[in-house]
Design an enzyme around this catalytic site. Structure first.
Site, PDB file in Angstrom:
ATOM      1  CG  HIS A 176      22.968  35.046   2.661  1.00 34.12           C
ATOM      2  ND1 HIS A 176      24.154  35.146   1.588  1.00 34.12           N
ATOM      3  CD2 HIS A 176      23.304  35.070   3.866  1.00 34.12           C
ATOM      4  CE1 HIS A 176      25.210  35.137   2.577  1.00 34.12           C
ATOM      5  NE2 HIS A 176      24.540  35.034   3.774  1.00 34.12           N
ATOM      6  CG  ASP A 298      27.274  32.511  -3.637  1.00 32.14           C
ATOM      7  OD1 ASP A 298      27.101  33.503  -4.257  1.00 32.14           O
ATOM      8  OD2 ASP A 298      27.401  32.631  -2.431  1.00 32.14           O
TER       9      ASP A 298
HETATM   10  O1  DOR Z   1      30.767  35.796  -0.052  1.00 26.88           O
HETATM   11  C1  DOR Z   1      29.579  36.494  -0.553  1.00 26.88           C
HETATM   12  N1  DOR Z   1      29.973  36.994  -1.715  1.00 26.88           N
HETATM   13  N2  DOR Z   1      28.384  36.078  -0.222  1.00 26.88           N
HETATM   14  C2  DOR Z   1      27.402  36.915  -0.400  1.00 26.88           C
HETATM   15  O2  DOR Z   1      26.328  36.940  -0.081  1.00 26.88           O
HETATM   16  C3  DOR Z   1      27.771  37.839  -1.475  1.00 26.88           C
HETATM   17  C4  DOR Z   1      28.408  37.518  -2.276  1.00 26.88           C
HETATM   18  C5  DOR Z   1      29.178  38.677  -3.371  1.00 26.88           C
HETATM   19  O3  DOR Z   1      28.186  39.374  -3.835  1.00 26.88           O
HETATM   20  O4  DOR Z   1      30.395  39.078  -3.382  1.00 26.88           O
HETATM   21 ZN    ZN Z   2      25.371  34.585  -3.451  1.00 26.46          ZN
END
Ligand code: DOR
Ligand code: ZN
Length: 435
Positions: A176, A298
């Site tokens: 990241h 993601d």
């Molecule tokens: O927006 C995000 N949510 N970016 C991240 O790196 C972690 C993720 C989360 O786990 O909610």
């Molecule tokens: Zn992530």
């Protein structure tokens, strides 16, 4: 043969009418004609594609199972044509020790409907002792900038970690990339997506990617997760080498000026942030020309109540594991991406990066298949998805969901209905794992 699947399948870069013979979960034979199997499927209108592999999901278990768990997460994935996921380490406890990894493997084995692998999170506390746990994880994850529930590794420790990781060079290192010092300099109170972008500008992403590039050795296998800015792409064009690049659906489809906003800004708050139209255009260009390697969801669900608060306090994250392949199948149906590109981004390259015997319809590989009726275009509705969080930022958008998802020859979804079993999903064995 246990199973014979007949129809138009994507094989060797083109669509061919074939019979796919499956034995013990593997593709045993592909031929124009095969004798009948014990079970037989024949598709005349549909196409058969490799199922997707999502190398970036947050299924929230253990610790945050009110947001998602390995059952709801993998059911959603199966409905979205995904046969295998890799789960991120920012759970509670975080997946940063041998015991935490082994515990999570046990939980997932009991609950997963599709195959899975796990990341070990690398932090300032564990980067010196990776021998204690590295052989139990499928890959490593590093957060160089702070984000929701995230673990962190200071960039000062990156070079030493990379050196330690050389011994485990079969395991990719997912990054990241947002530079923490840079984020700290830009911190403001945020009221909307424009503020969130101000607080996490593209220069922080590019800087972090540059740091990774400078610290890595030839033996490290680096993957930059969710690349989101045109500037980062420009840098990587010069420097990419053997670094692989992932992008998410939300960074491709949304900028800070979302055209079809169905929810308040806080629902689209995510890290890295949504950026400008030029960034999305650049990402799309480099997705369709083959520069970007992987589509990753993601999938980072938070409940409706958690997201529906004032912007500054809302958690970051957008769900997407169920809609990624279907949205891109719709793109394919509109000639916005070629089938070869799509399959490479969602099946072939993820399999290659993770060292899986999956991702292509070919003899000897796992029989992970989806069946798609390109005429069956549907509007995405949160109520039809299977997430615990019960919302989607893609509400109303057009998509093509698979009618079947087979994992190792077994239907998990059949005629758009869940038929798979909890606990069917297998852990992707790690090369060094002790039995
Ligand atoms: O927006 C995000 N949510 N970016 C991240 O790196 C972690 C993720 C989360 O786990 O909610
Ligand atoms: Zn992530």
């Amino acid at each position: 043969m246990n199973i014979v699947v007949e129809g138009k399948a994507y094989i060797r870069n083109k669509i061919e009418h074939v019979c796919i013979g499956i034995e013990d979960g593997k593709i045993a034979k592909i031929a124009k004609i095969l004798p009948k199997g014990e079970e037989n499927y024949k598709f005349s209108r549909e196409i058969i594609l490799p199922a997707g592999i999502d190398i970036h999901v947050h299924f929230r278990e253990p610790g945050f199972t009110h947001k998602e768990d390995f059952s709801t997460g993998t059911i959603s994935a199966a409905f979205g044509g995904i046969c295998c996921i890799f789960d991120m380490p920012n759970t509670k406890p975080p997946t940063t020790t041998k015991n935490a990894i082994l515990d999570k493997i046990e939980i997932a084995k009991r609950k997963a409907y599709i195959d899975f692998g796990l990341y070990a999170g690398i932090t300032d506390e564990n980067f010196e002792n990776i021998r204690d746990f590295a052989k139990y994880c499928n890959a490593f994850k590093i957060y160089l900038g702070s984000t929701t529930n995230a673990l962190q590794l200071r960039k000062e420790n990156l070079k030493d970690f990379f050196k330690n990781a050389e011994e485990f060079s079969d395991k990719p290192i997912m990054i990241h990339a947002e530079d923490e010092e840079c984020l700290n300099k830009h911190r403001i109170v945020e009221n909307n997506l424009i503020d969130h972008l101000r607080a996490r500008p593209d220069v922080c992403e590019k800087k972090s990617i540059q740091t990774v590039h400078n610290c890595k050795s030839k033996k490290n296998r680096i993957h930059i997760c969710h690349v989101s800015s045109a500037d980062s792409i420009e840098f990587l064009k010069e420097a990419k080498g053997d670094i692989s690049i992932g992008v998410t659906l939300h960074h491709l489809l949304f900028s800070i000026n979302i055209k079809r906003k169905t929810l308040p800004d806080s629902f689209y708050k995510v890290n890295p942030p949504l950026r400008k139209k030029f960034d999305t255009e650049t990402l799309i260009e480099h997705l369709t020309n083959g520069f970007i390697d992987v589509l990753e969801s993601d999938h980072a669900p938070h409940t409706y109540e958690e997201k529906n608060i004032n912007f500054d306090e809302a958690p970051n994250g957008i769900p997407g594991v169920e809609t990624m392949y279907p949205l891109f199948l719709f793109w394919f149906s509109k000639n916005l991406i070629s089938l070869g590109q799509l399959v490479s981004l969602i099946s072939e390259k993820p399999a290659r990066i993770m060292g899986l015997e999956k991702g292509v319809i070919s003899e000897g590989k796992d029989a992970d298949l989806i069946v798609v009726d390109l005429k069956n275009i549907q509007k995405i509705k949160a109520e039809n998805l299977h997430y615990k969080c019960e919302w989607t930022p893609y509400e109303g958008m057009q998509a093509i969901f698979p009618s079947y998802t087979l994992v190792r020859g077994t239907p998990i979804v059949e005629e758009y209905i869940l038929v798979g079993e909890k606990g069917y999903g297998e852990h992707i064995k790690t090369v060094n794992e002790e039995e």
